[in-house]
Structures are given as structure tokens and as C-alpha cells.
Design a protein around this motif. Structure first.
Motif, PDB file in Angstrom:
ATOM      1  N   LEU A  69       9.799  22.577  -5.165  1.00  0.00           N
ATOM      2  CA  LEU A  69      10.524  22.588  -3.694  1.00  0.00           C
ATOM      3  C   LEU A  69      11.956  23.084  -4.186  1.00  0.00           C
ATOM      4  O   LEU A  69      12.514  22.628  -5.048  1.00  0.00           O
ATOM      5  N   PRO A  70      12.342  24.211  -3.670  1.00  0.00           N
ATOM      6  CA  PRO A  70      13.541  24.831  -3.929  1.00  0.00           C
ATOM      7  C   PRO A  70      14.726  24.090  -3.771  1.00  0.00           C
ATOM      8  O   PRO A  70      14.978  23.885  -2.347  1.00  0.00           O
ATOM      9  N   ALA A  71      15.623  23.637  -4.288  1.00  0.00           N
ATOM     10  CA  ALA A  71      16.909  22.860  -3.856  1.00  0.00           C
ATOM     11  C   ALA A  71      17.620  23.832  -3.083  1.00  0.00           C
ATOM     12  O   ALA A  71      18.050  23.214  -1.946  1.00  0.00           O
ATOM     13  N   VAL A  72      17.741  25.052  -3.230  1.00  0.00           N
ATOM     14  CA  VAL A  72      18.846  25.904  -2.432  1.00  0.00           C
ATOM     15  C   VAL A  72      18.127  26.033  -0.978  1.00  0.00           C
ATOM     16  O   VAL A  72      18.978  25.736  -0.032  1.00  0.00           O
ATOM     17  N   GLU A  73      16.892  26.331  -0.991  1.00  0.00           N
ATOM     18  CA  GLU A  73      16.300  26.586   0.299  1.00  0.00           C
ATOM     19  C   GLU A  73      16.371  25.379   1.183  1.00  0.00           C
ATOM     20  O   GLU A  73      16.474  25.526   2.416  1.00  0.00           O
ATOM     21  N   GLY A  91       5.439  17.949  -8.892  1.00  0.00           N
ATOM     22  CA  GLY A  91       5.221  17.096 -10.060  1.00  0.00           C
ATOM     23  C   GLY A  91       6.544  17.372 -11.038  1.00  0.00           C
ATOM     24  O   GLY A  91       7.406  18.220 -10.599  1.00  0.00           O
ATOM     25  N   ASP A  92       6.273  16.826 -12.334  1.00  0.00           N
ATOM     26  CA  ASP A  92       7.654  16.834 -13.216  1.00  0.00           C
ATOM     27  C   ASP A  92       8.950  16.409 -12.747  1.00  0.00           C
ATOM     28  O   ASP A  92       9.090  15.392 -12.227  1.00  0.00           O
ATOM     29  N   ASP A  93       9.849  17.489 -12.665  1.00  0.00           N
ATOM     30  CA  ASP A  93      11.082  17.000 -12.454  1.00  0.00           C
ATOM     31  C   ASP A  93      11.453  17.586 -10.976  1.00  0.00           C
ATOM     32  O   ASP A  93      11.574  18.856 -10.569  1.00  0.00           O
ATOM     33  N   LEU A  94      11.915  16.499 -10.256  1.00  0.00           N
ATOM     34  CA  LEU A  94      12.385  16.531  -8.920  1.00  0.00           C
ATOM     35  C   LEU A  94      13.928  16.291  -8.720  1.00  0.00           C
ATOM     36  O   LEU A  94      14.534  16.014  -7.595  1.00  0.00           O
ATOM     37  N   ASP A  95      14.657  15.995  -9.773  1.00  0.00           N
ATOM     38  CA  ASP A  95      15.976  15.561  -9.967  1.00  0.00           C
ATOM     39  C   ASP A  95      16.892  16.758  -9.347  1.00  0.00           C
ATOM     40  O   ASP A  95      16.690  17.865  -9.445  1.00  0.00           O
ATOM     41  N   PHE A  96      17.833  16.161  -8.329  1.00  0.00           N
ATOM     42  CA  PHE A  96      18.605  16.930  -7.503  1.00  0.00           C
ATOM     43  C   PHE A  96      17.995  17.641  -6.741  1.00  0.00           C
ATOM     44  O   PHE A  96      18.691  18.677  -6.084  1.00  0.00           O
ATOM     45  N   SER A 120      18.592  10.122 -10.480  1.00  0.00           N
ATOM     46  CA  SER A 120      18.896  11.538  -9.853  1.00  0.00           C
ATOM     47  C   SER A 120      17.875  12.008  -8.810  1.00  0.00           C
ATOM     48  O   SER A 120      18.232  13.071  -8.034  1.00  0.00           O
ATOM     49  N   THR A 121      16.704  11.296  -8.984  1.00  0.00           N
ATOM     50  CA  THR A 121      15.667  12.033  -7.705  1.00  0.00           C
ATOM     51  C   THR A 121      16.323  11.844  -6.399  1.00  0.00           C
ATOM     52  O   THR A 121      16.023  12.714  -5.626  1.00  0.00           O
ATOM     53  N   PHE A 122      16.385  10.628  -5.955  1.00  0.00           N
ATOM     54  CA  PHE A 122      16.734  10.227  -4.594  1.00  0.00           C
ATOM     55  C   PHE A 122      18.160   9.946  -4.219  1.00  0.00           C
ATOM     56  O   PHE A 122      18.467   9.367  -3.113  1.00  0.00           O
ATOM     57  N   SER A 123      19.167   9.895  -5.100  1.00  0.00           N
ATOM     58  CA  SER A 123      20.471   9.176  -5.249  1.00  0.00           C
ATOM     59  C   SER A 123      21.090   9.901  -4.212  1.00  0.00           C
ATOM     60  O   SER A 123      22.359   9.140  -3.586  1.00  0.00           O
ATOM     61  N   HIS A 124      21.096  11.108  -3.612  1.00  0.00           N
ATOM     62  CA  HIS A 124      21.738  11.752  -2.465  1.00  0.00           C
ATOM     63  C   HIS A 124      21.015  11.432  -1.272  1.00  0.00           C
ATOM     64  O   HIS A 124      21.731  11.863  -0.273  1.00  0.00           O
TER      65      HIS A 124
END
Length: 290
Positions: A69-73, A91-96, A120-124
Motif C-alpha cells: 500500500l503506497p503511503a503517498v497515493e 505483509g511485513d512493514d506497514l509503518d507510516f 507506528s503502524t496505526f498511530s496516525h
């Protein structure tokens, strides 16, 4: 009114309607778009779709092969409140990853390949109410403060994962939590897990499929329902010592014995030295008197 007078507002309405329709023509390939909703369910997508309307509020990507999942898009979809990504390969890293979708209320990441959840995964996601991360068999760790910022969280499902332990404060400090899925996990029911079991029996949270919330280890407690083992753990954890506890006590006892022996030896030496000096002093006094 003249015929030309009637046609003018009709033409204006037609043009407005055409303009609104043109705003929704930028629908991603192989997806269907309705008002504020984009549905790409079961389209065998390999990547996050492009050309998603910026005013989208509900995005459904279920049953695809998306692994990233691209954070920018995602951040372009600032009004997104509903995101369904179940049955993908995330999977793996979803942080930020979700840093730009702060309005998100519903997030479904079930049936994926998540391995861990950190702060950092869901903190925002400060508005998150429903979070489903169930049926991620490789999910083995959720950090203690993973949901510290998700104070509106009401529905949390972590069932069907590889979790063996969950710190009590991780869920106890969620003031609005009412639903917690815990079934079909590999819970390790030891003394460290006793506090969590006690919280389960005393909380007002609903645990669905409670018959499948069971201990996996140790072997003596396997398949027993977690609330039912509380009394057994209370007894065993308070009355029994483990092997390492005995080793620790033996080491403490040896250290105390050794320290006492050394102290006694030093005291004896000091007494002998004091006695020798006393005798010398008396002999010197006697010689002076004679």
C-alpha cells in the motif's frame, strides 16, 4: 414564458449533470465507481489501483493480490473513511503507511500476511473505530503501545493469528473498546499471561466465539478455555517455583554464606592483630616500669 425561456434552465441543468458525471469518469481500470465509492473486489489486482477519484470515501480492494500500500497515493485520499483490504498479500512493514488518511474510521486488513504491529503502524489513525487484523497467521507480535493513539477504537479483531501473548495494557487502556476477537490463537498460558486472563474475566468487553479462546501451551493446559485456567494459574504461579527460581535462590544462599565466611575470617584476623598489639603494649609498659 417563451419556449426559449424554458430551454435555458433545462440546458443549464443538463450541462451541470454532464459536469458531475465527468468528475466520476476517472474510475480505476477493472473497478466500479459510485458516488464517493470505489469497488475493486476480486479483480486480481497486483498493485494499488491508480486514478482513484480524490473525493473517494469508501475504497474496497478485497480479494486481490496487492502486496503493498503506497503511503503517498493513499495520502491523496484525504477524505477516506472506509478501507477494505481483506484477502490480499499485505505483509511485513506497514509503518507510516496510513499517515495521510487520518479520517479513516474502518480498516480491514484480515486474511493477509502481516507479521507485526508497532506503534507506528496505526498511530496516525486517531479516528479509527473498527480494526480487523484477524486471520494473519504470521502475525506474532503486537507492541505494548501499538494502539495508544487509537482511543476511539471500539471493535478490534486479532483472532486467527500467530499471537502467543498480548500485554494487558495494550487493550485495557482503550476506553471505548467493546468488542475483542481473540479466538483461534496460540496463547501461551503461563504466569506472565495471568494478568491478561484476569482482565478478561473482569472487563465488560465482549469476546465473540469464546469457546475457541483456548490455551495452546503448556501441554497440560492445551484446549482449555482461557477464563477456566485462571484458578489453576493462580495456584501454580503463587505456590510453585520454577527451576531457574531454585537456581537463583541457591546462588543467593551461597553468596550469603560466602560473604559471612569472609566477614568472620576478617573479623578473626582483626581480633588476632588487635591481640598482638595489646600484648606488645603491655610488655613495653612492663619494661618501662622495671
Amino acid at each position: 414564458m417563451s419556449p426559449s425561456g424554458r430551454s435555458q434552465p433545462l440546458s443549464l441543468m443538463f450541462l451541470l449533470g454532464m459536469g458531475m458525471a465527468s468528475e466520476r469518469t476517472n474510475c480505476p481500470s477493472r473497478c466500479s465507481c459510485q458516488y464517493l465509492e470505489v469497488n475493486c473486489t476480486g479483480q486480481q489486482l497486483q498493485e494499488f489501483p491508480t486514478a482513484i477519484p480524490l473525493d473517494t470515501r469508501q475504497l474496497i480492494l478485497a480479494a486481490n493480490n496487492v502486496s503493498y500500500l503506497p503511503a503517498v497515493e493513499l495520502s491523496f485520499l484525504a477524505d477516506l473513511v472506509y478501507l477494505d483490504c481483506r484477502k490480499n498479500l499485505l505483509g511485513d512493514d506497514l509503518d507510516f503507511t496510513f499517515i495521510g488518511v487520518a479520517k479513516l474510521v474502518y480498516l480491514d486488513l484480515s486474511f493477509n500476511n502481516l507479521t507485526q504491529v508497532t506503534f507506528s503502524t496505526f498511530s496516525h489513525l486517531l479516528s479509527l473505530v473498527v480494526l480487523k487484523i484477524s486471520n494473519n497467521p504470521n502475525l506474532v507480535a503486537i507492541e505494548k503501545d501499538a494502539f495508544a493513539n487509537n482511543t476511539w477504537l471500539r471493535h478490534l479483531d486479532v483472532s486467527g493469528t500467530g499471537l502467543t501473548f498480548l500485554d494487558t495494557s495494550t487493550v485495557r487502556d482503550l476506553p471505548n473498546l467493546r468488542f475483542l476477537g481473540l479466538s483461534d490463537n496460540l496463547w501461551h498460558c503461563n504466569c506472565s499471561f495471568l494478568d491478561f486472563i484476569t482482565w478478561m474475566t473482569e472487563s465488560n468487553v465482549h469476546f465473540p466465539d469464546a469457546d475457541n479462546i483456548t490455551c495452546y501451551t503448556p501441554a497440560g493446559l492445551r484446549a482449555l478455555k482461557i477464563p477456566a485456567v485462571e484458578a489453576q494459574l493462580d495456584f501454580s504461579c503463587l505456590t510453585q517455583l520454577y527451576k531457574q527460581d531454585y537456581i537463583f535462590l541457591c546462588l543467593i544462599g551461597f553468596c550469603i554464606f560466602f560473604a559471612g565466611t569472609v566477614a568472620a575470617w576478617l573479623a578473626g584476623i582483626c581480633a588476632v592483630i588487635y591481640g598482638v598489639h595489646s600484648l606488645k603494649g603491655e610488655e613495653e609498659e612492663q619494661e618501662e616500669d622495671t
